[in-house]
Scaffold this active site. Structure first.
Site, PDB file in Angstrom:
ATOM      1  N   GLN A  88       0.830  -1.219   0.000  1.00  0.00           N
ATOM      2  CA  GLN A  88       0.000   0.000   0.000  1.00  0.00           C
ATOM      3  C   GLN A  88       0.860   1.263   0.000  1.00  0.00           C
ATOM      4  O   GLN A  88       0.446   2.302  -0.491  1.00  0.00           O
ATOM      5  CB  GLN A  88      -0.924   0.020   1.219  1.00  0.00           C
ATOM      6  CG  GLN A  88      -2.065  -0.975   1.176  1.00  0.00           C
ATOM      7  CD  GLN A  88      -1.729  -2.263   1.879  1.00  0.00           C
ATOM      8  OE1 GLN A  88      -0.567  -2.684   1.919  1.00  0.00           O
ATOM      9  NE2 GLN A  88      -2.721  -2.926   2.432  1.00  0.00           N
ATOM     10  N   ASP A 124      -6.397   1.275  12.272  1.00  0.00           N
ATOM     11  CA  ASP A 124      -7.640   0.566  11.937  1.00  0.00           C
ATOM     12  C   ASP A 124      -8.539   0.435  13.154  1.00  0.00           C
ATOM     13  O   ASP A 124      -9.746   0.273  13.038  1.00  0.00           O
ATOM     14  CB  ASP A 124      -7.325  -0.807  11.346  1.00  0.00           C
ATOM     15  CG  ASP A 124      -6.640  -0.622  10.006  1.00  0.00           C
ATOM     16  OD1 ASP A 124      -5.410  -0.433   9.997  1.00  0.00           O
ATOM     17  OD2 ASP A 124      -7.345  -0.592   8.987  1.00  0.00           O
ATOM     18  N   LYS A 136      -1.639  -1.465  10.187  1.00  0.00           N
ATOM     19  CA  LYS A 136      -1.065  -2.419   9.226  1.00  0.00           C
ATOM     20  C   LYS A 136       0.171  -3.124   9.794  1.00  0.00           C
ATOM     21  O   LYS A 136       1.002  -2.501  10.465  1.00  0.00           O
ATOM     22  CB  LYS A 136      -0.718  -1.643   7.950  1.00  0.00           C
ATOM     23  CG  LYS A 136      -0.108  -2.442   6.817  1.00  0.00           C
ATOM     24  CD  LYS A 136      -0.930  -3.648   6.412  1.00  0.00           C
ATOM     25  CE  LYS A 136      -2.342  -3.284   6.021  1.00  0.00           C
ATOM     26  NZ  LYS A 136      -3.214  -4.483   5.874  1.00  0.00           N
TER      27      LYS A 136
END
Ligand code: MRU
Length: 363
Positions: free
Chosen positions: A203, A244, A255
């Protein structure tokens, strides 16, 4: 943010009013393509297969998913079924449950005939609110960069390391970790971003690099393992990551690999901040390591890699010996003790239950 000079969000209602459109993030950075979501299944697939990803955007996509479901069937049973379907798409980002619960709680009070219109209004509200929260984070984080810049020689950049993509692609717009970066850059402060590639899905290399490039922010992509070395050599002034799910006590789930960056930052005296919009706080969880469900994704994300060939075609190739098993936990938890602060839309909180309570006393 701008894509080829055009203001673009990551999710928006289609012009004909019958669907939702998204950027297909699995095709970036090589192809900018949009996809139309017309049904509940389309929305659930987009979240599960990570056409949309990033905690705030997952929440926004789920809200739109409920609208798509309710348009087809507005009964109580269909609403409950749609909520359950969307909730199972990805387990770690708490924004998913937050958005689904918020929309469902409003809709159950209405007659079925009124629900589709209300669901659409709520999805738009959640998207607009996300952008406002991120702008608040940008304003709260800016003084951190200003203070570091003031200690540097004139024009010398503030070096910020970030992990994964907590940029505008992970939200509806602006981003969370990147909110501070964009507000500093737009205010004329010299910044340079170390972009962790973020294996296995890359990402950082694919998404953060693409969006920083589009916005003209100086940056360098680095291997995930380079951060500690750069910190040891004084080449990182600040780490800012997304989240998150952040617990009521300030543990930051993000992550996979974030925890290692926090350890290296602590060992080298580098401030480590998480950008935390309030929908990413799970007030029901106190111990992140034992209580947050960590998504285990397909081993194929690790054993194979996708990239562009010299002829322009995008191809997926194998990296590991056939037959070697691979494990792919997608998130980890950084304990609050390693976190310098939480940049929220209401200001910077100490990463602790007291620190969060001071800013969010209504919780
Ligand atoms: O698996 P992903 O790509 O959805 O994970 C995204 C992250 O971990 C982000 O850093 C996090 O969602 C914060 S986003 C503003």
């Amino acid at each position: 943010m701008n894509v080829s000079g055009r203001p673009t969000r990551t999710i928006w209602p289609s012009a004909d009013g019958t669907a939702v459109e998204i950027i297909d993030q699995t095709r970036l950075p090589h192809t900018f393509a949009t996809v139309r979501l017309a049904t509940l299944d389309d929305a659930a697939h987009a979240i599960r297969a990570m056409l949309v990803r990033g905690a705030p955007l997952i929440g926004a996509a789920a809200a739109w998913g409920l609208w798509l479901a309710i348009r087809a069937n507005a009964s109580d049973a269909a609403l409950a079924q749609a909520h359950a379907t969307l909730l199972t798409t990805r387990p770690t980002a708490v924004n998913l449950r937050w958005a689904l619960d918020r929309v469902q709680a409003q809709l159950v009070r209405l007659r079925p005939a009124e629900r589709a219109a209300a669901a659409r209004v709520l999805a738009i509200e959640i998207c607009d609110e996300d952008v406002a929260l991120n702008r608040g984070i940008g304003a709260a984080g800016l003084p951190l960069v200003k203070a570091i810049a003031a200690r540097k020689k004139l024009g010398e950049p503030v070096n910020i390391l970030t992990h994964c993509n907590a940029g505008w692609l992970a939200t509806v717009d602006v981003g969370t970790a990147t909110a501070t970066i964009y507000s500093a850059h737009d205010a004329g402060l010299p910044v340079h971003i170390w972009v962790d590639e973020t294996r296995p899905r890359n990402q950082g290399a694919s998404l953060t690099a693409w969006e920083l490039l589009n916005h003209g922010v100086p940056h360098t992509v680095i291997a995930d393992n380079a951060g500690g070395h750069l910190m040891q050599h004084g080449r990182v002034d600040l780490v800012i990551v997304g989240t998150d799910r952040t617990t009521a006590t300030g543990d930051v789930c993000n992550k996979i690999g974030t925890y290692l960056k926090a350890l290296a930052a602590r060992d080298n005296g580098v401030p480590f901040y998480a950008a935390v919009p309030s929908p990413s706080i799970d007030w029901t969880v106190r111990d992140g390591v034992s209580e947050i469900p960590i998504e285990e994704r397909s081993a194929r994300e690790l054993t194979h890699i996708t990239g562009r060939l010299p002829d322009g075609l995008v191809a997926t190739v194998a990296l590991t010996p056939e037959g070697s098993p691979a494990a792919n936990p997608a998130f980890d938890v950084t304990p609050a003790r390693l976190v310098t602060g939480l940049i929220t839309e209401r200001g910077i909180a100490e990463a602790s239950a007291d620190g969060l309570q001071r800013l969010f006393s209504e919780k």
